[in-house]
Design a protein around this motif. Structure first.
Motif, PDB file in Angstrom:
ATOM      1  N   SER A   9     -10.613 -11.997   7.365  1.00  0.00           N
ATOM      2  CA  SER A   9      -9.454 -12.416   8.135  1.00  0.00           C
ATOM      3  C   SER A   9      -9.932 -13.492   9.102  1.00  0.00           C
ATOM      4  O   SER A   9     -10.800 -13.220   9.948  1.00  0.00           O
ATOM      5  CB  SER A   9      -8.870 -11.232   8.907  1.00  0.00           C
ATOM      6  OG  SER A   9      -7.817 -11.647   9.736  1.00  0.00           O
ATOM      7  N   ASN A  10      -9.430 -14.710   8.922  1.00  0.00           N
ATOM      8  CA  ASN A  10      -9.855 -15.839   9.760  1.00  0.00           C
ATOM      9  C   ASN A  10     -11.372 -15.995   9.777  1.00  0.00           C
ATOM     10  O   ASN A  10     -11.974 -16.223  10.821  1.00  0.00           O
ATOM     11  CB  ASN A  10      -9.312 -15.694  11.187  1.00  0.00           C
ATOM     12  CG  ASN A  10      -7.809 -15.689  11.227  1.00  0.00           C
ATOM     13  OD1 ASN A  10      -7.165 -16.452  10.507  1.00  0.00           O
ATOM     14  ND2 ASN A  10      -7.226 -14.816  12.028  1.00  0.00           N
ATOM     15  N   GLY A  11     -12.008 -15.825   8.633  1.00  0.00           N
ATOM     16  CA  GLY A  11     -13.450 -15.995   8.511  1.00  0.00           C
ATOM     17  C   GLY A  11     -14.273 -14.778   8.864  1.00  0.00           C
ATOM     18  O   GLY A  11     -15.462 -14.731   8.593  1.00  0.00           O
ATOM     19  N   THR A  12     -13.653 -13.778   9.469  1.00  0.00           N
ATOM     20  CA  THR A  12     -14.352 -12.569   9.890  1.00  0.00           C
ATOM     21  C   THR A  12     -14.258 -11.509   8.807  1.00  0.00           C
ATOM     22  O   THR A  12     -13.168 -11.245   8.289  1.00  0.00           O
ATOM     23  CB  THR A  12     -13.737 -12.020  11.197  1.00  0.00           C
ATOM     24  OG1 THR A  12     -13.844 -13.022  12.212  1.00  0.00           O
ATOM     25  CG2 THR A  12     -14.438 -10.758  11.656  1.00  0.00           C
ATOM     26  N   ILE A  13     -15.382 -10.909   8.465  1.00  0.00           N
ATOM     27  CA  ILE A  13     -15.369  -9.846   7.460  1.00  0.00           C
ATOM     28  C   ILE A  13     -14.776  -8.589   8.068  1.00  0.00           C
ATOM     29  O   ILE A  13     -15.200  -8.138   9.134  1.00  0.00           O
ATOM     30  CB  ILE A  13     -16.792  -9.567   6.922  1.00  0.00           C
ATOM     31  CG1 ILE A  13     -17.355 -10.817   6.254  1.00  0.00           C
ATOM     32  CG2 ILE A  13     -16.759  -8.399   5.925  1.00  0.00           C
ATOM     33  CD1 ILE A  13     -18.806 -10.681   5.818  1.00  0.00           C
ATOM     34  N   ARG A  14     -13.769  -8.025   7.377  1.00  0.00           N
ATOM     35  CA  ARG A  14     -13.109  -6.800   7.832  1.00  0.00           C
ATOM     36  C   ARG A  14     -13.512  -5.591   6.994  1.00  0.00           C
ATOM     37  O   ARG A  14     -13.302  -4.458   7.379  1.00  0.00           O
ATOM     38  CB  ARG A  14     -11.587  -6.979   7.766  1.00  0.00           C
ATOM     39  CG  ARG A  14     -11.064  -8.117   8.606  1.00  0.00           C
ATOM     40  CD  ARG A  14     -11.253  -7.930  10.082  1.00  0.00           C
ATOM     41  NE  ARG A  14     -10.678  -6.648  10.478  1.00  0.00           N
ATOM     42  CZ  ARG A  14     -11.058  -5.939  11.520  1.00  0.00           C
ATOM     43  NH1 ARG A  14     -12.012  -6.351  12.289  1.00  0.00           N
ATOM     44  NH2 ARG A  14     -10.494  -4.790  11.797  1.00  0.00           N
ATOM     45  N   GLY A  15     -14.068  -5.849   5.792  1.00  0.00           N
ATOM     46  CA  GLY A  15     -14.472  -4.749   4.934  1.00  0.00           C
ATOM     47  C   GLY A  15     -14.959  -5.257   3.598  1.00  0.00           C
ATOM     48  O   GLY A  15     -14.961  -6.466   3.338  1.00  0.00           O
ATOM     49  N   TYR A  16     -15.372  -4.320   2.753  1.00  0.00           N
ATOM     50  CA  TYR A  16     -15.827  -4.685   1.413  1.00  0.00           C
ATOM     51  C   TYR A  16     -15.631  -3.520   0.452  1.00  0.00           C
ATOM     52  O   TYR A  16     -15.564  -2.367   0.858  1.00  0.00           O
ATOM     53  CB  TYR A  16     -17.281  -5.155   1.410  1.00  0.00           C
ATOM     54  CG  TYR A  16     -18.309  -4.132   1.848  1.00  0.00           C
ATOM     55  CD1 TYR A  16     -19.009  -3.369   0.909  1.00  0.00           C
ATOM     56  CD2 TYR A  16     -18.610  -3.931   3.191  1.00  0.00           C
ATOM     57  CE1 TYR A  16     -19.968  -2.442   1.308  1.00  0.00           C
ATOM     58  CE2 TYR A  16     -19.563  -3.020   3.594  1.00  0.00           C
ATOM     59  CZ  TYR A  16     -20.238  -2.279   2.647  1.00  0.00           C
ATOM     60  OH  TYR A  16     -21.189  -1.354   3.034  1.00  0.00           O
ATOM     61  N   THR A  17     -15.504  -3.865  -0.835  1.00  0.00           N
ATOM     62  CA  THR A  17     -15.388  -2.878  -1.901  1.00  0.00           C
ATOM     63  C   THR A  17     -16.345  -3.285  -3.015  1.00  0.00           C
ATOM     64  O   THR A  17     -16.435  -4.475  -3.355  1.00  0.00           O
ATOM     65  CB  THR A  17     -13.950  -2.823  -2.450  1.00  0.00           C
ATOM     66  OG1 THR A  17     -13.062  -2.460  -1.389  1.00  0.00           O
ATOM     67  CG2 THR A  17     -13.823  -1.811  -3.584  1.00  0.00           C
ATOM     68  N   VAL A  18     -17.054  -2.301  -3.556  1.00  0.00           N
ATOM     69  CA  VAL A  18     -17.994  -2.527  -4.652  1.00  0.00           C
ATOM     70  C   VAL A  18     -17.626  -1.575  -5.777  1.00  0.00           C
ATOM     71  O   VAL A  18     -17.495  -0.374  -5.546  1.00  0.00           O
ATOM     72  CB  VAL A  18     -19.449  -2.247  -4.211  1.00  0.00           C
ATOM     73  CG1 VAL A  18     -20.428  -2.576  -5.319  1.00  0.00           C
ATOM     74  CG2 VAL A  18     -19.791  -2.995  -2.939  1.00  0.00           C
ATOM     75  N   LYS A  19     -17.449  -2.134  -6.991  1.00  0.00           N
ATOM     76  CA  LYS A  19     -17.135  -1.251  -8.119  1.00  0.00           C
ATOM     77  C   LYS A  19     -17.709  -1.825  -9.408  1.00  0.00           C
ATOM     78  O   LYS A  19     -17.975  -3.018  -9.515  1.00  0.00           O
ATOM     79  CB  LYS A  19     -15.641  -1.018  -8.242  1.00  0.00           C
ATOM     80  CG  LYS A  19     -14.803  -2.241  -8.493  1.00  0.00           C
ATOM     81  CD  LYS A  19     -13.330  -1.867  -8.529  1.00  0.00           C
ATOM     82  CE  LYS A  19     -12.469  -3.113  -8.537  1.00  0.00           C
ATOM     83  NZ  LYS A  19     -11.062  -2.784  -8.529  1.00  0.00           N
ATOM     84  N   GLY A  20     -17.898  -0.941 -10.359  1.00  0.00           N
ATOM     85  CA  GLY A  20     -18.378  -1.345 -11.669  1.00  0.00           C
ATOM     86  C   GLY A  20     -19.870  -1.101 -11.840  1.00  0.00           C
ATOM     87  O   GLY A  20     -20.554  -0.619 -10.937  1.00  0.00           O
ATOM     88  N   HIS A  21     -20.355  -1.445 -13.028  1.00  0.00           N
ATOM     89  CA  HIS A  21     -21.769  -1.299 -13.376  1.00  0.00           C
ATOM     90  C   HIS A  21     -22.239  -2.610 -13.988  1.00  0.00           C
ATOM     91  O   HIS A  21     -21.510  -3.251 -14.743  1.00  0.00           O
ATOM     92  CB  HIS A  21     -21.965  -0.149 -14.360  1.00  0.00           C
ATOM     93  CG  HIS A  21     -21.631   1.177 -13.758  1.00  0.00           C
ATOM     94  ND1 HIS A  21     -22.460   1.818 -12.872  1.00  0.00           N
ATOM     95  CD2 HIS A  21     -20.538   1.961 -13.884  1.00  0.00           C
ATOM     96  CE1 HIS A  21     -21.897   2.949 -12.491  1.00  0.00           C
ATOM     97  NE2 HIS A  21     -20.719   3.062 -13.087  1.00  0.00           N
ATOM     98  N   ALA A  22     -23.454  -2.996 -13.664  1.00  0.00           N
ATOM     99  CA  ALA A  22     -23.970  -4.285 -14.131  1.00  0.00           C
ATOM    100  C   ALA A  22     -24.154  -4.324 -15.640  1.00  0.00           C
ATOM    101  O   ALA A  22     -23.814  -5.308 -16.294  1.00  0.00           O
ATOM    102  CB  ALA A  22     -25.284  -4.611 -13.423  1.00  0.00           C
TER     103      ALA A  22
END
Length: 112
Positions: A9-22
């Motif tokens: 949001s406006n360049g600021t990280i508010r969160g993250y999600t990681v999913k899947g397998h390489a």
């Protein structure tokens, strides 16, 4: 493929999600999965160390990790959180460059 969504949001990280397998190597031997897990889970540990209230996270049975910062942070907490999160993003983007086709990092517009 591992998909990492960085919510900003406006360049600021508010969160993250990681999913899947390489799928780079068989389970238990996959260095890409191990590297992503280490980066994202260590980031969560760092955030838990400096943000005392309101940090939200969840890891489901499939291994999807979701982390969200609280709406209100002190200036010090915000600076600490952004340093930790931007370092994670640098590491993930480095992996993406070295292991094309196994990990993708996306920036997403954050909505509460």
């Amino acid at each position: 493929m591992i998909i990492v969504s960085i919510e900003r949001s406006n360049g600021t990280i508010r969160g993250y999600t990681v999913k899947g397998h390489a799928g780079y190597l068989p389970p238990g031997e996959d260095i890409v999965c191990a590297a992503v897990s280490m980066l994202t889970q260590t980031t969560l540990l760092g955030l838990m160390r400096f943000i005392k209230e309101g940090l939200s996270y969840h890891i489901d049975s499939l291994g999807t990790l979701t982390c969200r910062l609280p709406e209100e942070l002190s200036k010090k907490e915000q600076l600490q959180a952004q340093a930790i999160l931007e370092t994670m993003v640098m590491g993930l983007k480095n992996l993406q460059g070295n292991y094309k086709g196994y990990i993708r990092v996306f920036n997403r517009r954050w909505t509460s």
